[in-house]
Design an enzyme around this catalytic site. Structure first.
Site, PDB file in Angstrom:
ATOM      1  NE  ARG A 157     153.742 -10.678  45.423  1.00  0.00           N
ATOM      2  CZ  ARG A 157     153.991 -10.227  46.639  1.00  0.00           C
ATOM      3  NH1 ARG A 157     153.363 -10.728  47.649  1.00  0.00           N
ATOM      4  NH2 ARG A 157     154.876  -9.281  46.838  1.00  0.00           N
ATOM      5  CG  ASP A 158     154.999  -6.497  39.091  1.00  0.00           C
ATOM      6  OD1 ASP A 158     154.449  -5.400  39.344  1.00  0.00           O
ATOM      7  OD2 ASP A 158     156.130  -6.574  38.584  1.00  0.00           O
ATOM      8  CG  LEU A 159     148.022  -8.154  35.416  1.00  0.00           C
ATOM      9  CD1 LEU A 159     148.702  -9.187  34.516  1.00  0.00           C
ATOM     10  CD2 LEU A 159     146.580  -8.543  35.654  1.00  0.00           C
ATOM     11  CG  ASN A 161     155.539  -7.253  34.447  1.00  0.00           C
ATOM     12  OD1 ASN A 161     156.598  -6.966  33.915  1.00  0.00           O
ATOM     13  ND2 ASN A 161     155.332  -7.093  35.733  1.00  0.00           N
ATOM     14  CB  SER A 212     154.410  -2.717  40.536  1.00  0.00           C
ATOM     15  OG  SER A 212     155.286  -3.317  39.618  1.00  0.00           O
TER      16      SER A 212
END
Length: 142
Positions: A52-54, A58, A92
Site C-alpha cells: 500500500r505504500d511502495l 520505503n 505517497s
C-alpha cells in the site's frame, strides 16, 4: 505496535540514494534493484499482503543492490479504516492508486512499482512539478 527489525542496509533508502546523492544508475543496477523489489512484492502478495505504500523512500538498499521493503500500510483492503490510513499519507499520493475510495488488490502495488521503475530509470522525482493533491487528482484519472 508492530516492529520489524532488519539487517543493516548501507545504501540507506532508495529515494536518498537517487536524489540526495545524485546517483544516475546503470541499466544493470536498475535491473538488480527492480528484481529485488519485485521479489519482495511477490513474497508479500503470495501471503495476501498488500504493501500500500511502495515508493523509493520505503525501499532500503543493501550490499549488491539487494533491497528490502519497509513501512507497510499493509492492512485488509476491506477494513473500514483503510481510507483513513492512506489519507494520512499524502506524500505517497504520487505513487499510489488507492485514492478512489474503492476496493483494491495487489494491482495497487504494481502501479506503485511502475512509478518506482520510472524513477529508477530517469533519476527524477515523479510529478515533481505538482503538489501531492494535484498528483493524486491526476493519478485518480488514470
Amino acid at each position: 505496535m508492530i516492529l520489524f527489525v532488519s539487517e543493516y542496509m548501507p545504501g540507506g533508502n532508495l529515494y536518498d540514494f537517487l536524489h540526495k546523492q545524485n546517483n544516475f544508475l546503470e541499466l544493470l543496477t536498475i535491473l538488480k534493484i527492480a528484481i529485488s523489489i519485485s521479489k519482495g512484492m511477490d513474497y508479500l502478495h503470495q501471503n495476501n499482503i498488500i504493501h500500500r505504500d511502495l515508493k523509493t523512500a520505503n525501499i532500503l538498499i543493501g550490499y549488491d543492490q539487494v533491497c528490502i521493503l519497509i513501512q507497510y500500510l499493509a492492512i485488509d483492503p476491506q477494513c473500514p479504516f483503510s481510507d483513513f490510513c492512506i489519507t494520512c499519507c499524502t506524500k505517497s499520493a504520487k505513487y499510489t492508486k488507492i485514492i478512489n475510495h474503492k476496493p483494491y488488490d495487489h494491482k495497487a502495488d504494481v502501479f506503485s512499482f511502475a512509478i518506482v521503475l520510472w524513477e529508477l530509470a530517469t533519476s527524477k522525482v515523479p510529478y515533481d512539478n505538482m503538489t501531492p493533491l494535484q498528483a493524486a487528482l491526476g493519478v485518480r484519472q488514470i
